[in-house]
Enzyme design. Sequence first.
Site, PDB file in Angstrom:
ATOM      1  N   GLY A  98       0.648  -1.601   0.088  1.00 27.64           N
ATOM      2  CA  GLY A  98      -0.055  -0.122  -0.243  1.00 27.64           C
ATOM      3  C   GLY A  98       0.807   1.052   0.280  1.00 27.64           C
ATOM      4  O   GLY A  98       1.844   1.185   0.219  1.00 27.64           O
TER       5      GLY A  98
ATOM      6  N   GLN B 245       2.902   9.929   1.273  1.00 27.28           N
ATOM      7  CA  GLN B 245       4.328   9.236   1.287  1.00 27.28           C
ATOM      8  C   GLN B 245       5.306   9.466   0.458  1.00 27.28           C
ATOM      9  O   GLN B 245       6.398   9.445  -0.029  1.00 27.28           O
ATOM     10  CB  GLN B 245       4.188   7.741   1.155  1.00 27.28           C
TER      11      GLN B 245
ATOM     12  N   CYS C  88       6.611   0.152   8.257  1.00 27.32           N
ATOM     13  CA  CYS C  88       6.187   1.073   6.987  1.00 27.32           C
ATOM     14  C   CYS C  88       7.227   1.158   6.123  1.00 27.32           C
ATOM     15  O   CYS C  88       7.851   1.739   6.267  1.00 27.32           O
ATOM     16  CB  CYS C  88       5.324   2.849   7.667  1.00 27.32           C
ATOM     17  N   LEU C  89       6.889   2.043   4.549  1.00 27.03           N
ATOM     18  CA  LEU C  89       7.786   1.954   3.943  1.00 27.03           C
ATOM     19  C   LEU C  89       8.132   3.605   4.300  1.00 27.03           C
ATOM     20  O   LEU C  89       9.856   3.920   3.919  1.00 27.03           O
ATOM     21  CB  LEU C  89       7.302   2.357   2.811  1.00 27.03           C
TER      22      LEU C  89
ATOM     23  N   HIS D 165      -4.533   0.966   7.673  1.00 27.41           N
ATOM     24  CA  HIS D 165      -3.070   1.545   7.341  1.00 27.41           C
ATOM     25  C   HIS D 165      -2.851   3.058   6.263  1.00 27.41           C
ATOM     26  O   HIS D 165      -2.543   3.499   7.788  1.00 27.41           O
ATOM     27  CB  HIS D 165      -1.499   0.282   7.264  1.00 27.41           C
ATOM     28  N   GLU D 166      -2.765   2.753   5.408  1.00 26.57           N
ATOM     29  CA  GLU D 166      -2.854   3.593   3.953  1.00 26.57           C
ATOM     30  C   GLU D 166      -3.800   4.778   4.250  1.00 26.57           C
ATOM     31  O   GLU D 166      -3.408   6.124   4.014  1.00 26.57           O
ATOM     32  CB  GLU D 166      -3.775   2.962   2.879  1.00 26.57           C
TER      33      GLU D 166
ATOM     34  N   HIS E  96      -2.739   6.694   7.596  1.00 26.99           N
ATOM     35  CA  HIS E  96      -1.517   7.880   6.695  1.00 26.99           C
ATOM     36  C   HIS E  96      -2.056   9.488   6.163  1.00 26.99           C
ATOM     37  O   HIS E  96      -1.124  10.668   5.760  1.00 26.99           O
ATOM     38  CB  HIS E  96      -0.953   6.623   5.345  1.00 26.99           C
TER      39      HIS E  96
END
Length: 214
Positions: A68, A73, A126-127, A168-169, A172
Amino acid sequence: MDCPNAPTPVAERVEELLAAGGPLPVVTAGHPVLRRGAEPFDGQLEPALLARFVEALRLTMHAAPGVGLAAPQVGVDLRIAVLEDPAPVPEEVRRARGRVPQPFRVLVNPSYEPVGAARAAFYEGCLSVPGWQAVVARHAEVRLRAQDERGRPVDEVFTGWPARIVQHETDHLDGVLYLDRAELRSLSSNETLGARWAQPTPVEAARALGFELP
């Protein structure tokens, strides 16, 4: 007269990002864009530019690799996210985590609400927080409402790992990182996680590191 401190229109910022080609740079924890909360999408990108941006998010997500990616991000504060999970995991992990393949999806202006009171806790990364993972207890089932990239309504219930990705997304887009919801005693480097806590569930990690599971 031009104002030297005027913010760059979001369409111009996206064009600048796309001009470089290839995967977009992922911003990491500490960057203000990850904490502001994103603006609702309301046509700031015309359809052709939106399609190019979505494709760039997909390319960046695959290259990372991740399952995702949210627009903040990559430094764009719009309520847009993408997700896709081929779920290449062993059967034991699939059963424990409810991780099943998810097709590529575009989520515009998403929001979620829990379905029932059940919660599930697993290690999550997480990226934008590279190199680390921690246990996060999340709703086991959520109802997602959004639009897709063509403005069509999305109203769907997700369970298991797909529900975790949705939460999670969407978080963000609200300026929330997974660490805000994590059990910090579980925080582990990727190396330590692989060496010690690679089990399908975090039960052994909870016992050894001294934290509670729901």
